[in-house]
Design an enzyme around this catalytic site. Structure first.
Site, mmCIF file in Angstrom:
data_model
loop_
_atom_site.group_PDB
_atom_site.id
_atom_site.type_symbol
_atom_site.label_atom_id
_atom_site.label_comp_id
_atom_site.label_asym_id
_atom_site.label_seq_id
_atom_site.Cartn_x
_atom_site.Cartn_y
_atom_site.Cartn_z
ATOM 1 N N GLY A 52 175.348 -1.306 108.315
ATOM 2 C CA GLY A 52 174.605 -2.513 107.802
ATOM 3 C C GLY A 52 174.813 -3.066 106.253
ATOM 4 O O GLY A 52 174.612 -4.236 106.282
ATOM 5 N N GLU A 110 171.104 -1.126 100.221
ATOM 6 C CA GLU A 110 170.810 -0.908 101.384
ATOM 7 C C GLU A 110 170.424 -2.261 102.311
ATOM 8 O O GLU A 110 170.033 -3.353 101.251
ATOM 9 C CB GLU A 110 169.314 -0.299 101.785
ATOM 10 N N ASP A 111 170.801 -2.501 103.507
ATOM 11 C CA ASP A 111 170.480 -3.606 104.005
ATOM 12 C C ASP A 111 168.821 -4.049 104.296
ATOM 13 O O ASP A 111 168.421 -5.179 103.962
ATOM 14 C CB ASP A 111 171.156 -3.998 105.551
ATOM 15 N N ASP A 114 162.975 -0.265 106.698
ATOM 16 C CA ASP A 114 161.896 -0.265 107.800
ATOM 17 C C ASP A 114 160.984 0.447 107.879
ATOM 18 O O ASP A 114 159.979 0.598 106.892
ATOM 19 C CB ASP A 114 162.812 -0.569 109.339
ATOM 20 N N VAL A 164 165.753 -8.316 113.454
ATOM 21 C CA VAL A 164 166.689 -9.182 113.020
ATOM 22 C C VAL A 164 167.941 -8.818 113.008
ATOM 23 O O VAL A 164 168.407 -7.619 113.276
ATOM 24 C CB VAL A 164 166.346 -9.644 111.441
ATOM 25 N N ASP A 170 172.852 -5.430 113.097
ATOM 26 C CA ASP A 170 173.579 -5.622 114.394
ATOM 27 C C ASP A 170 172.586 -5.378 115.619
ATOM 28 O O ASP A 170 171.277 -5.010 115.436
ATOM 29 C CB ASP A 170 174.719 -4.871 114.934
ATOM 30 N N ARG A 176 176.902 -8.851 113.403
ATOM 31 C CA ARG A 176 177.040 -8.395 112.037
ATOM 32 C C ARG A 176 177.780 -9.409 111.195
ATOM 33 O O ARG A 176 177.321 -9.577 109.967
ATOM 34 C CB ARG A 176 177.754 -7.032 111.895
HETATM 35 P P1 IMP Z 1 164.369 3.115 108.616
HETATM 36 O O1 IMP Z 1 164.728 4.498 108.435
HETATM 37 O O2 IMP Z 1 163.413 2.982 109.661
HETATM 38 O O3 IMP Z 1 163.871 2.329 107.320
HETATM 39 O O4 IMP Z 1 165.701 2.404 109.278
HETATM 40 C C1 IMP Z 1 166.558 1.480 108.248
HETATM 41 C C2 IMP Z 1 167.868 1.254 109.156
HETATM 42 O O5 IMP Z 1 167.432 0.962 110.649
HETATM 43 C C3 IMP Z 1 168.691 0.156 108.691
HETATM 44 O O6 IMP Z 1 169.439 0.507 107.761
HETATM 45 C C4 IMP Z 1 169.297 -0.450 109.841
HETATM 46 O O7 IMP Z 1 170.384 0.148 110.055
HETATM 47 C C5 IMP Z 1 168.229 -0.152 110.822
HETATM 48 N N1 IMP Z 1 167.042 -1.455 111.245
HETATM 49 C C6 IMP Z 1 165.729 -1.318 110.812
HETATM 50 N N2 IMP Z 1 165.380 -2.650 111.215
HETATM 51 C C7 IMP Z 1 166.322 -3.243 111.495
HETATM 52 C C8 IMP Z 1 166.601 -4.575 112.401
HETATM 53 O O8 IMP Z 1 165.633 -5.380 112.371
HETATM 54 N N3 IMP Z 1 167.598 -4.963 112.762
HETATM 55 C C9 IMP Z 1 168.614 -4.157 112.801
HETATM 56 N N4 IMP Z 1 168.704 -2.944 112.364
HETATM 57 C C10 IMP Z 1 167.432 -2.277 111.786
#
Ligand code: IMP
Length: 192
Positions: A52, A110-111, A114, A164, A170, A176
């Site tokens: 990402g 980081e992209d 969440d 998103v 993706d 992407r």
């Molecule tokens: P976290 O561990 O929940 O913070 O997840 C982070 C990862 O989940 C990110 O690096 C993304 O790859 C993926 N992710 C979280 N939200 C989205 C979204 O809205 N669209 C696509 N990928 C997401």
């Protein structure tokens, strides 16, 4: 270009959350801030999280270059165990760092943050490898991330809690390559 002048993916997008222009401006702004904070170090090690972060990593690294701050680049690939919603924060390393980061000033690129579970695991991991410092730059942050208290020092945009795509993010490995970040039309999920 398609017949209507748009690119194929434009037809799948319900609305744009962050435009290409906004991403460009924000990336420059973040690089300016980071560069100013790291004037005392010889070089910064950017650690990008595949897949990402790949677009943001490429643009952020070049923005750092324009600010006159040398960077090195490393990539990691990780996957969370189980369902995201019930994730325990246990992470499996699919691709590790290629070299020792001891004594390095690391910035995780980081992209999106969440739940923050992946990131909080990654930060502990990098600290255990005795980096001199570890900070995070994230282009996007969702509201849940604030609850988990992951220390993201540099944030591009706080966005709503919607799924998103684009600019590295993706849906089923697609979208992407979009130059912007947007929300998919519900019809796209219906046909998936
Ligand atoms: P976290 O561990 O929940 O913070 O997840 C982070 C990862 O989940 C990110 O690096 C993304 O790859 C993926 N992710 C979280 N939200 C989205 C979204 O809205 N669209 C696509 N990928 C997401």
């Amino acid at each position: 270009m398609g017949e209507t002048g748009g690119v194929w993916y434009d037809a799948d997008i319900e609305h744009v959350i962050v435009s290409e222009e906004q991403i460009r401006e924000k990336t420059e702004e973040l690089a300016r801030k980071v560069a100013a904070d790291y004037t005392h170090v010889e070089s910064v090690l950017l650690v990008g999280v595949l897949k990402g972060a790949v677009m943001f990593m490429a643009d952020f690294a070049r923005a750092m270059g324009r600010e006159g701050r040398p960077v090195e680049m490393e990539f990691m690939a990780v996957s969370s165990y189980g369902q995201r919603a019930t994730s325990s924060g246990v992470v499996r390393i699919l691709k590790d760092l290629d070299r020792d980061i001891a004594g390095k000033h690391v910035i995780v690129v980081e992209d999106i943050v969440d739940s923050g579970l992946t990131l909080s695991w990654l930060l502990k991991y990098l600290e255990s490898r005795t980096a001199a410092s570890v900070e995070v730059v994230a282009l996007l942050r969702k509201p849940d991330a604030i609850k988990v208290q992951v220390p993201v020092k540099y944030v591009g945009f706080d966005i709503p809690s919607e799924f998103v795509v684009g600019y590295g993010l993706d849906f089923a490995e697609r979208y992407r390559e979009l130059p912007y970040v947007g929300v998919l039309k519900s019809a796209v999920y219906a046909r998936a």
